[in-house]
Design a protein around this motif. Structure first.
Motif, PDB file in Angstrom:
ATOM      1  N   GLU A   6      34.158  31.200  49.435  1.00 34.75           N
ATOM      2  CA  GLU A   6      35.524  31.570  49.807  1.00 34.75           C
ATOM      3  C   GLU A   6      35.647  32.997  50.322  1.00 34.75           C
ATOM      4  O   GLU A   6      36.212  33.234  51.405  1.00 34.75           O
ATOM      5  CB  GLU A   6      36.459  31.385  48.602  1.00 34.75           C
ATOM      6  CG  GLU A   6      37.910  31.737  48.930  1.00 34.75           C
ATOM      7  CD  GLU A   6      38.804  31.709  47.701  1.00 34.75           C
ATOM      8  OE1 GLU A   6      40.000  31.425  47.862  1.00 34.75           O
ATOM      9  OE2 GLU A   6      38.306  31.993  46.592  1.00 34.75           O
ATOM     10  N   TRP A   7      35.098  33.965  49.587  1.00 35.90           N
ATOM     11  CA  TRP A   7      35.325  35.350  50.005  1.00 35.90           C
ATOM     12  C   TRP A   7      34.599  35.668  51.310  1.00 35.90           C
ATOM     13  O   TRP A   7      35.088  36.478  52.119  1.00 35.90           O
ATOM     14  CB  TRP A   7      34.957  36.331  48.895  1.00 35.90           C
ATOM     15  CG  TRP A   7      33.491  36.580  48.645  1.00 35.90           C
ATOM     16  CD1 TRP A   7      32.720  35.983  47.700  1.00 35.90           C
ATOM     17  CD2 TRP A   7      32.627  37.505  49.334  1.00 35.90           C
ATOM     18  NE1 TRP A   7      31.428  36.475  47.755  1.00 35.90           N
ATOM     19  CE2 TRP A   7      31.358  37.418  48.741  1.00 35.90           C
ATOM     20  CE3 TRP A   7      32.837  38.404  50.380  1.00 35.90           C
ATOM     21  CZ2 TRP A   7      30.273  38.182  49.173  1.00 35.90           C
ATOM     22  CZ3 TRP A   7      31.754  39.170  50.827  1.00 35.90           C
ATOM     23  CH2 TRP A   7      30.497  39.055  50.224  1.00 35.90           C
ATOM     24  N   GLU A  28      36.745  34.137  54.127  1.00 37.79           N
ATOM     25  CA  GLU A  28      37.936  34.947  54.374  1.00 37.79           C
ATOM     26  C   GLU A  28      37.591  36.282  55.028  1.00 37.79           C
ATOM     27  O   GLU A  28      38.355  36.786  55.866  1.00 37.79           O
ATOM     28  CB  GLU A  28      38.702  35.141  53.074  1.00 37.79           C
ATOM     29  CG  GLU A  28      39.321  33.846  52.565  1.00 37.79           C
ATOM     30  CD  GLU A  28      40.128  34.021  51.295  1.00 37.79           C
ATOM     31  OE1 GLU A  28      40.195  35.158  50.780  1.00 37.79           O
ATOM     32  OE2 GLU A  28      40.701  33.017  50.826  1.00 37.79           O
ATOM     33  N   LEU A  29      36.429  36.849  54.681  1.00 34.64           N
ATOM     34  CA  LEU A  29      35.998  38.072  55.353  1.00 34.64           C
ATOM     35  C   LEU A  29      35.744  37.824  56.839  1.00 34.64           C
ATOM     36  O   LEU A  29      36.097  38.655  57.689  1.00 34.64           O
ATOM     37  CB  LEU A  29      34.741  38.631  54.688  1.00 34.64           C
ATOM     38  CG  LEU A  29      34.148  39.893  55.314  1.00 34.64           C
ATOM     39  CD1 LEU A  29      35.140  41.056  55.267  1.00 34.64           C
ATOM     40  CD2 LEU A  29      32.842  40.280  54.617  1.00 34.64           C
ATOM     41  N   TYR A  85      40.413  44.359  52.298  1.00 33.87           N
ATOM     42  CA  TYR A  85      40.100  43.034  51.762  1.00 33.87           C
ATOM     43  C   TYR A  85      38.958  43.102  50.746  1.00 33.87           C
ATOM     44  O   TYR A  85      39.060  42.561  49.634  1.00 33.87           O
ATOM     45  CB  TYR A  85      39.741  42.063  52.886  1.00 33.87           C
ATOM     46  CG  TYR A  85      39.291  40.727  52.363  1.00 33.87           C
ATOM     47  CD1 TYR A  85      40.204  39.826  51.842  1.00 33.87           C
ATOM     48  CD2 TYR A  85      37.934  40.385  52.321  1.00 33.87           C
ATOM     49  CE1 TYR A  85      39.796  38.620  51.305  1.00 33.87           C
ATOM     50  CE2 TYR A  85      37.518  39.187  51.801  1.00 33.87           C
ATOM     51  CZ  TYR A  85      38.457  38.302  51.292  1.00 33.87           C
ATOM     52  OH  TYR A  85      38.054  37.115  50.746  1.00 33.87           O
ATOM     53  N   LEU A  86      37.873  43.766  51.096  1.00 34.03           N
ATOM     54  CA  LEU A  86      36.716  43.836  50.197  1.00 34.03           C
ATOM     55  C   LEU A  86      37.060  44.554  48.891  1.00 34.03           C
ATOM     56  O   LEU A  86      36.562  44.173  47.823  1.00 34.03           O
ATOM     57  CB  LEU A  86      35.553  44.526  50.905  1.00 34.03           C
ATOM     58  CG  LEU A  86      34.903  43.729  52.037  1.00 34.03           C
ATOM     59  CD1 LEU A  86      33.979  44.613  52.864  1.00 34.03           C
ATOM     60  CD2 LEU A  86      34.141  42.524  51.502  1.00 34.03           C
ATOM     61  N   SER A 135      39.848  44.390  47.483  1.00 34.59           N
ATOM     62  CA  SER A 135      40.765  43.534  46.724  1.00 34.59           C
ATOM     63  C   SER A 135      40.062  42.384  46.016  1.00 34.59           C
ATOM     64  O   SER A 135      40.666  41.736  45.151  1.00 34.59           O
ATOM     65  CB  SER A 135      41.831  42.957  47.664  1.00 34.59           C
ATOM     66  OG  SER A 135      41.295  41.895  48.463  1.00 34.59           O
ATOM     67  N   ARG A 136      38.818  42.124  46.359  1.00 35.36           N
ATOM     68  CA  ARG A 136      38.087  40.982  45.813  1.00 35.36           C
ATOM     69  C   ARG A 136      37.219  41.419  44.646  1.00 35.36           C
ATOM     70  O   ARG A 136      36.472  42.399  44.751  1.00 35.36           O
ATOM     71  CB  ARG A 136      37.191  40.347  46.876  1.00 35.36           C
ATOM     72  CG  ARG A 136      37.909  39.686  48.025  1.00 35.36           C
ATOM     73  CD  ARG A 136      38.657  38.440  47.644  1.00 35.36           C
ATOM     74  NE  ARG A 136      37.834  37.444  46.985  1.00 35.36           N
ATOM     75  CZ  ARG A 136      38.080  36.126  47.042  1.00 35.36           C
ATOM     76  NH1 ARG A 136      39.098  35.655  47.748  1.00 35.36           N
ATOM     77  NH2 ARG A 136      37.316  35.285  46.380  1.00 35.36           N
ATOM     78  N   GLU A 164      34.500  40.141  43.664  1.00 33.51           N
ATOM     79  CA  GLU A 164      33.076  40.014  43.999  1.00 33.51           C
ATOM     80  C   GLU A 164      32.528  41.257  44.699  1.00 33.51           C
ATOM     81  O   GLU A 164      31.315  41.510  44.669  1.00 33.51           O
ATOM     82  CB  GLU A 164      32.839  38.798  44.918  1.00 33.51           C
ATOM     83  CG  GLU A 164      33.266  37.473  44.338  1.00 33.51           C
ATOM     84  CD  GLU A 164      34.693  37.094  44.735  1.00 33.51           C
ATOM     85  OE1 GLU A 164      34.989  35.894  44.701  1.00 33.51           O
ATOM     86  OE2 GLU A 164      35.503  38.008  45.062  1.00 33.51           O
ATOM     87  N   THR A 165      33.404  42.007  45.360  1.00 36.48           N
ATOM     88  CA  THR A 165      32.945  43.070  46.261  1.00 36.48           C
ATOM     89  C   THR A 165      33.608  44.419  46.027  1.00 36.48           C
ATOM     90  O   THR A 165      33.292  45.378  46.737  1.00 36.48           O
ATOM     91  CB  THR A 165      33.212  42.657  47.728  1.00 36.48           C
ATOM     92  OG1 THR A 165      34.619  42.407  47.898  1.00 36.48           O
ATOM     93  CG2 THR A 165      32.428  41.407  48.095  1.00 36.48           C
ATOM     94  N   SER A 166      34.490  44.524  45.056  1.00 38.25           N
ATOM     95  CA  SER A 166      35.274  45.747  44.915  1.00 38.25           C
ATOM     96  C   SER A 166      34.489  46.906  44.320  1.00 38.25           C
ATOM     97  O   SER A 166      34.765  48.076  44.623  1.00 38.25           O
ATOM     98  CB  SER A 166      36.524  45.480  44.069  1.00 38.25           C
ATOM     99  OG  SER A 166      36.153  45.027  42.766  1.00 38.25           O
TER     100      SER A 166
END
Length: 251
Positions: free
Chosen positions: A146-147, A150-151, A223-224, A226-227, A229-231
């Protein structure tokens, strides 16, 4: 210059960033591509459109004797700086600067879609020994995560992909029907900014104007961050390597 040609010729200005931020290629994919030759030898291998040597380094790591051919002077200079002991030559897929039937395999890493296949396939056939392998690889994000999907959407630009992915080999009498396989891979990024630096080495980002690129980079960063997985801290971008191989027939 049309857009396709501009994109194909866009990477030189980003050679250092390309070398720093692009992913490598999985060893399992390299080994699968060479299976028709047997698995217990080291081979004479041509890395065609070698860029900054991402695939070259993997081939050398497997012990093969590698010649790298790349048309862009800046990319080729970066390859020579980073991958030592490789024969590196300027040249194009449509005009390869090596003698007839002198290589066991030709590899193409995430570049086959730039070739004029009507001219490139006979030229590749010329340099391959009978029974030699042509292998084209693409390493790309796994967009069913998903992420990652969306990226990809957040990073969309006014210039999008002009190709179906990946590009199939044209039928050619010098080659057998292509086989393909897919291999899992990943790309370690230390921060959201490092992920953005990687995405910014793609041609669709390079050829847009600075204002659009800055705006998209800001959107990606937001975006990154906010996630979950990547924040924070290092994270792995899930990738897959798609590999197509075909064998040079005799005659």
């Amino acid at each position: 210059m049309d857009l396709h040609a501009r994109r194909a010729d866009s990477f030189g200005a980003q050679a250092e960033a390309y070398a720093e931020h692009r992913p490598d290629y999985p060893v399992a994919a390299i080994r699968w591509a060479l299976e028709p030759l047997g698995t217990d030898e080291h081979f004479d291998v041509l890395d065609l459109a070698a860029g900054t040597g991402k695939l070259t380094a993997g081939l050398c790591g497997e012990g093969h004797r590698v010649t790298a051919v790349e048309p862009n002077e800046q990319m080729l200079s970066e390859l020579v700086r980073r991958v030592h002991g490789v024969r590196a030559l300027p040249g194009h897929a449509e005009h390869i600067p090596v003698p007839d039937q002198t290589v066991d395999a030709v590899f193409v890493g995430t570049a086959f879609h730039w070739f004029d296949q009507e001219k490139a396939l006979p030229e590749i056939a010329r340099v391959l020994r009978p029974g030699g392998v042509l292998a084209a690889m693409w390493v790309e994000p796994v967009t069913d995560v998903e992420w990652v999907r969306e990226l990809e959407q957040v990073s969309a630009t006014s210039v999008e992909s002009q190709r179906q992915d990946p590009v199939a080999f044209m039928a050619h009498p010098s080659f057998t029907a292509a086989e393909h396989a897919t291999f899992p891979h990943s790309h370690r990024r230390d921060s959201p900014e490092a992920a953005i630096a990687w995405i910014n080495t793609h041609s669709r980002m390079i050829v847009i104007d600075e204002a659009e690129r800055a705006a998209i980079s800001d959107k990606m960063l937001a975006y990154l961050r906010s996630r979950p997985e990547t924040s924070n801290g290092p994270f792995d971008v899930p990738l897959r390597a798609k590999v197509y191989r075909t064998v040079r027939v005799s005659g």
